[in-house]
Design a protein around this motif. Structure first.
Motif, PDB file in Angstrom:
ATOM      1  N   TYR A   1       0.837  -1.193   0.000  1.00  0.00           N
ATOM      2  CA  TYR A   1       0.000   0.000   0.000  1.00  0.00           C
ATOM      3  C   TYR A   1       0.878   1.253   0.000  1.00  0.00           C
ATOM      4  O   TYR A   1       2.011   1.226   0.489  1.00  0.00           O
ATOM      5  CB  TYR A   1      -0.909   0.020   1.227  1.00  0.00           C
ATOM      6  CG  TYR A   1      -2.163  -0.790   1.050  1.00  0.00           C
ATOM      7  CD1 TYR A   1      -3.405  -0.186   0.943  1.00  0.00           C
ATOM      8  CD2 TYR A   1      -2.104  -2.182   0.955  1.00  0.00           C
ATOM      9  CE1 TYR A   1      -4.560  -0.929   0.763  1.00  0.00           C
ATOM     10  CE2 TYR A   1      -3.251  -2.935   0.771  1.00  0.00           C
ATOM     11  CZ  TYR A   1      -4.482  -2.303   0.680  1.00  0.00           C
ATOM     12  OH  TYR A   1      -5.616  -3.045   0.488  1.00  0.00           O
ATOM     13  N   LYS A   2       0.362   2.305  -0.573  1.00  0.00           N
ATOM     14  CA  LYS A   2       1.055   3.586  -0.529  1.00  0.00           C
ATOM     15  C   LYS A   2       0.840   4.201   0.853  1.00  0.00           C
ATOM     16  O   LYS A   2      -0.284   4.558   1.229  1.00  0.00           O
ATOM     17  CB  LYS A   2       0.522   4.511  -1.629  1.00  0.00           C
ATOM     18  CG  LYS A   2       0.857   4.001  -3.029  1.00  0.00           C
ATOM     19  CD  LYS A   2       0.508   5.012  -4.100  1.00  0.00           C
ATOM     20  CE  LYS A   2       0.957   4.501  -5.478  1.00  0.00           C
ATOM     21  NZ  LYS A   2       0.659   5.472  -6.552  1.00  0.00           N
ATOM     22  N   ALA A   3       1.921   4.296   1.601  1.00  0.00           N
ATOM     23  CA  ALA A   3       1.828   4.705   3.009  1.00  0.00           C
ATOM     24  C   ALA A   3       1.801   6.222   3.138  1.00  0.00           C
ATOM     25  O   ALA A   3       2.699   6.846   3.703  1.00  0.00           O
ATOM     26  CB  ALA A   3       2.997   4.122   3.795  1.00  0.00           C
ATOM     27  N   VAL A   4       0.760   6.824   2.591  1.00  0.00           N
ATOM     28  CA  VAL A   4       0.545   8.270   2.671  1.00  0.00           C
ATOM     29  C   VAL A   4      -0.777   8.493   3.400  1.00  0.00           C
ATOM     30  O   VAL A   4      -1.831   8.101   2.900  1.00  0.00           O
ATOM     31  CB  VAL A   4       0.492   8.905   1.267  1.00  0.00           C
ATOM     32  CG1 VAL A   4       0.291  10.408   1.376  1.00  0.00           C
ATOM     33  CG2 VAL A   4       1.760   8.577   0.480  1.00  0.00           C
ATOM     34  N   PRO A   5      -0.746   9.067   4.601  1.00  0.00           N
ATOM     35  CA  PRO A   5      -1.977   9.168   5.403  1.00  0.00           C
ATOM     36  C   PRO A   5      -3.153   9.800   4.665  1.00  0.00           C
ATOM     37  O   PRO A   5      -4.298   9.361   4.820  1.00  0.00           O
ATOM     38  CB  PRO A   5      -1.537  10.029   6.591  1.00  0.00           C
ATOM     39  CG  PRO A   5      -0.066   9.777   6.718  1.00  0.00           C
ATOM     40  CD  PRO A   5       0.433   9.602   5.316  1.00  0.00           C
ATOM     41  N   ALA A   6      -2.900  10.805   3.854  1.00  0.00           N
ATOM     42  CA  ALA A   6      -4.006  11.511   3.198  1.00  0.00           C
ATOM     43  C   ALA A   6      -4.615  10.725   2.054  1.00  0.00           C
ATOM     44  O   ALA A   6      -5.745  11.005   1.638  1.00  0.00           O
ATOM     45  CB  ALA A   6      -3.516  12.867   2.692  1.00  0.00           C
ATOM     46  N   ARG A   7      -3.917   9.741   1.536  1.00  0.00           N
ATOM     47  CA  ARG A   7      -4.442   8.967   0.401  1.00  0.00           C
ATOM     48  C   ARG A   7      -3.926   7.528   0.428  1.00  0.00           C
ATOM     49  O   ARG A   7      -3.359   7.034  -0.549  1.00  0.00           O
ATOM     50  CB  ARG A   7      -4.090   9.649  -0.927  1.00  0.00           C
ATOM     51  CG  ARG A   7      -2.623   9.998  -1.110  1.00  0.00           C
ATOM     52  CD  ARG A   7      -2.396  10.717  -2.435  1.00  0.00           C
ATOM     53  NE  ARG A   7      -0.984  10.912  -2.724  1.00  0.00           N
ATOM     54  CZ  ARG A   7      -0.232  11.870  -2.224  1.00  0.00           C
ATOM     55  NH1 ARG A   7      -0.756  12.733  -1.366  1.00  0.00           N
ATOM     56  NH2 ARG A   7       1.047  11.985  -2.550  1.00  0.00           N
ATOM     57  N   LEU A   8      -4.161   6.866   1.549  1.00  0.00           N
ATOM     58  CA  LEU A   8      -3.775   5.461   1.683  1.00  0.00           C
ATOM     59  C   LEU A   8      -4.564   4.619   0.690  1.00  0.00           C
ATOM     60  O   LEU A   8      -5.795   4.641   0.680  1.00  0.00           O
ATOM     61  CB  LEU A   8      -4.044   4.972   3.104  1.00  0.00           C
ATOM     62  CG  LEU A   8      -3.764   3.487   3.356  1.00  0.00           C
ATOM     63  CD1 LEU A   8      -2.273   3.202   3.273  1.00  0.00           C
ATOM     64  CD2 LEU A   8      -4.321   3.053   4.704  1.00  0.00           C
ATOM     65  N   ARG A   9      -3.845   3.881  -0.145  1.00  0.00           N
ATOM     66  CA  ARG A   9      -4.515   3.011  -1.114  1.00  0.00           C
ATOM     67  C   ARG A   9      -3.516   1.972  -1.606  1.00  0.00           C
ATOM     68  O   ARG A   9      -2.299   2.123  -1.416  1.00  0.00           O
ATOM     69  CB  ARG A   9      -5.041   3.821  -2.303  1.00  0.00           C
ATOM     70  CG  ARG A   9      -3.986   4.485  -3.166  1.00  0.00           C
ATOM     71  CD  ARG A   9      -4.617   5.234  -4.334  1.00  0.00           C
ATOM     72  NE  ARG A   9      -3.645   5.855  -5.208  1.00  0.00           N
ATOM     73  CZ  ARG A   9      -2.991   5.225  -6.195  1.00  0.00           C
ATOM     74  NH1 ARG A   9      -3.213   3.941  -6.422  1.00  0.00           N
ATOM     75  NH2 ARG A   9      -2.141   5.882  -6.952  1.00  0.00           N
ATOM     76  N   PRO A  10      -3.987   0.900  -2.255  1.00  0.00           N
ATOM     77  CA  PRO A  10      -3.067  -0.110  -2.771  1.00  0.00           C
ATOM     78  C   PRO A  10      -2.116   0.489  -3.809  1.00  0.00           C
ATOM     79  O   PRO A  10      -2.489   1.394  -4.566  1.00  0.00           O
ATOM     80  CB  PRO A  10      -3.993  -1.146  -3.411  1.00  0.00           C
ATOM     81  CG  PRO A  10      -5.303  -0.938  -2.755  1.00  0.00           C
ATOM     82  CD  PRO A  10      -5.394   0.518  -2.467  1.00  0.00           C
ATOM     83  N   ALA A  11      -0.905  -0.030  -3.828  1.00  0.00           N
ATOM     84  CA  ALA A  11       0.046   0.376  -4.857  1.00  0.00           C
ATOM     85  C   ALA A  11      -0.448  -0.101  -6.212  1.00  0.00           C
ATOM     86  O   ALA A  11      -1.304  -0.991  -6.314  1.00  0.00           O
ATOM     87  CB  ALA A  11       1.422  -0.199  -4.553  1.00  0.00           C
ATOM     88  N   ASP A  12       0.082   0.503  -7.272  1.00  0.00           N
ATOM     89  CA  ASP A  12      -0.373   0.163  -8.617  1.00  0.00           C
ATOM     90  C   ASP A  12      -0.012  -1.265  -9.004  1.00  0.00           C
ATOM     91  O   ASP A  12      -0.671  -1.877  -9.842  1.00  0.00           O
ATOM     92  CB  ASP A  12       0.249   1.132  -9.638  1.00  0.00           C
ATOM     93  CG  ASP A  12      -0.208   2.564  -9.404  1.00  0.00           C
ATOM     94  OD1 ASP A  12      -1.343   2.747  -8.928  1.00  0.00           O
ATOM     95  OD2 ASP A  12       0.572   3.496  -9.683  1.00  0.00           O
ATOM     96  N   ARG A  13       1.032  -1.801  -8.398  1.00  0.00           N
ATOM     97  CA  ARG A  13       1.449  -3.170  -8.710  1.00  0.00           C
ATOM     98  C   ARG A  13       1.495  -4.000  -7.433  1.00  0.00           C
ATOM     99  O   ARG A  13       1.759  -3.484  -6.354  1.00  0.00           O
ATOM    100  CB  ARG A  13       2.836  -3.173  -9.366  1.00  0.00           C
ATOM    101  CG  ARG A  13       2.877  -2.503 -10.728  1.00  0.00           C
ATOM    102  CD  ARG A  13       4.259  -2.613 -11.346  1.00  0.00           C
ATOM    103  NE  ARG A  13       4.334  -1.989 -12.654  1.00  0.00           N
ATOM    104  CZ  ARG A  13       5.418  -1.995 -13.417  1.00  0.00           C
ATOM    105  NH1 ARG A  13       6.523  -2.593 -12.999  1.00  0.00           N
ATOM    106  NH2 ARG A  13       5.398  -1.404 -14.605  1.00  0.00           N
ATOM    107  N   MET A  14       1.245  -5.291  -7.576  1.00  0.00           N
ATOM    108  CA  MET A  14       1.363  -6.208  -6.449  1.00  0.00           C
ATOM    109  C   MET A  14       2.227  -7.395  -6.848  1.00  0.00           C
ATOM    110  O   MET A  14       2.432  -7.658  -8.046  1.00  0.00           O
ATOM    111  CB  MET A  14      -0.011  -6.695  -5.992  1.00  0.00           C
ATOM    112  CG  MET A  14      -0.742  -7.582  -6.970  1.00  0.00           C
ATOM    113  SD  MET A  14      -2.350  -8.131  -6.343  1.00  0.00           S
ATOM    114  CE  MET A  14      -1.859  -9.208  -4.988  1.00  0.00           C
ATOM    115  N   VAL A  15       2.757  -8.074  -5.848  1.00  0.00           N
ATOM    116  CA  VAL A  15       3.537  -9.286  -6.100  1.00  0.00           C
ATOM    117  C   VAL A  15       2.551 -10.442  -6.057  1.00  0.00           C
ATOM    118  O   VAL A  15       2.195 -10.936  -4.982  1.00  0.00           O
ATOM    119  CB  VAL A  15       4.657  -9.473  -5.059  1.00  0.00           C
ATOM    120  CG1 VAL A  15       5.528 -10.658  -5.437  1.00  0.00           C
ATOM    121  CG2 VAL A  15       5.501  -8.204  -4.952  1.00  0.00           C
ATOM    122  N   ALA A  16       2.093 -10.853  -7.229  1.00  0.00           N
ATOM    123  CA  ALA A  16       1.036 -11.859  -7.304  1.00  0.00           C
ATOM    124  C   ALA A  16       1.646 -13.258  -7.404  1.00  0.00           C
ATOM    125  O   ALA A  16       2.440 -13.650  -6.564  1.00  0.00           O
ATOM    126  CB  ALA A  16       0.132 -11.550  -8.482  1.00  0.00           C
TER     127      ALA A  16
END
Length: 283
Positions: free
Chosen positions: A232-247
């Motif tokens: 996840y993007k560890a930014v308090p104001a806009r926490l959301r999944p990163a654009d890529r994941m290790v699938a």
């Protein structure tokens, strides 16, 4: 001050992280320097000072100085082959009960990613025995392990495991091979009773082959698992999944070596339990 474990010493490995998240791992040497895209960092500015702080390059660009984790060291390895991902390696260590003092056999050394983690887990009293058939790959693994000071805990062996393993009564054995089902007899001979077996395979067809063969070679408690990692993007104001994941990086297969008691033979003339029992069907 020299007795503190949080103080960087000559010959220590340290991790540098810039404000732009660029990472560098280096071994500290008095008088040496690291050339980066953000300026020169002098080792002497780190040696003798606490970790967990910022230093600046000669261009006044800040870098955080930290102790590198096993995860960091694996990703920093020089490699010519695909290495196991840290998400899989960490789970393998837990599932196979790898701990200080363990004796672990590995086949398919590659560039040494799993070997590195195994060595750090079993040290200082354990041992890793790692087999590889490709001499150039084995030389690179030896170089990587030596650079990290881990060779004293590893025996690298250039051999086709079809000839068998030298070890017996090993605590755990892991196969990172294309056709592990062909070497289950050798794996069983190397493991202690109840020992841990593990393997990594990329395709479902290979998994089917392996789990079909495991019971015939005295293995039970078979499990097949797959791990997916979503950062996840560890930014308090806009926490959301990163654009890529290790699938999907592979299927993990685990089993245990077991000793089965042979089923008792039926007494002669007694027949099978169902013989002599009449049914009411058709009466």
């Amino acid at each position: 001050m020299t007795g503190r474990t949080d103080v960087a010493k000559e010959n220590d490995l340290v991790l540098l992280i810039g404000r732009d998240r660029k990472r560098f791992i280096l071994r500290l040497t008095s008088g040496a320097q690291l050339q980066t895209h953000r300026g020169v960092i002098y080792h002497d500015d780190i040696i003798g000072r606490p970790l967990g702080r910022e230093i600046t390059s000669h261009l006044d660009y800040p870098f955080l100085v930290l102790e590198p984790s096993t995860h960091d060291l694996i990703l920093d390895l020089e490699r010519t082959t695909q290495i196991m991902y840290p998400k899989d390696i960490g789970y393998v260590l837990l599932k196979m009960n790898i701990k200080p003092g363990s004796r672990v056999v590995e086949a398919g050394t590659g560039s040494g990613g799993l070997t590195l983690a195994l060595a750090r887990a079993v040290m200082p009293t354990g041992r890793v025995y790692s087999y590889e058939v490709r001499p150039d790959v084995l030389r690179l693994a030896a170089k990587n392990l030596d650079k990290l000071g881990l060779l004293p805990f590893v025996e690298l062996k250039e051999r086709d495991i079809g000839e068998g393993f030298d070890e017996v009564d090993a605590d755990a054995l892991f196969l990172d091979l294309r056709t592990p089902w062909l070497y289950l007899a050798q794996a069983r001979a190397a493991l202690k009773s109840g020992g841990f077996f593990g393997a990594l395979l990329p395709t479902a067809n290979q998994v089917v082959q392996l789990i079909g063969a495991l019971p015939d070679h005295g293995f039970d408690a078979i499990e097949v698992e797959e791990l997916l990692l979503r950062p996840y993007k560890a930014v308090p104001a806009r926490l959301r999944p990163a654009d890529r994941m290790v699938a999907h990086t592979g299927y993990l297969i685990f089993a245990r070596k077991v000793e089965r008691v042979p089923a008792p033979e039926a007494d002669e003339g007694q027949g099978t339990p169902s013989e002599g029992i009449e049914t009411r069907k058709g009466e």
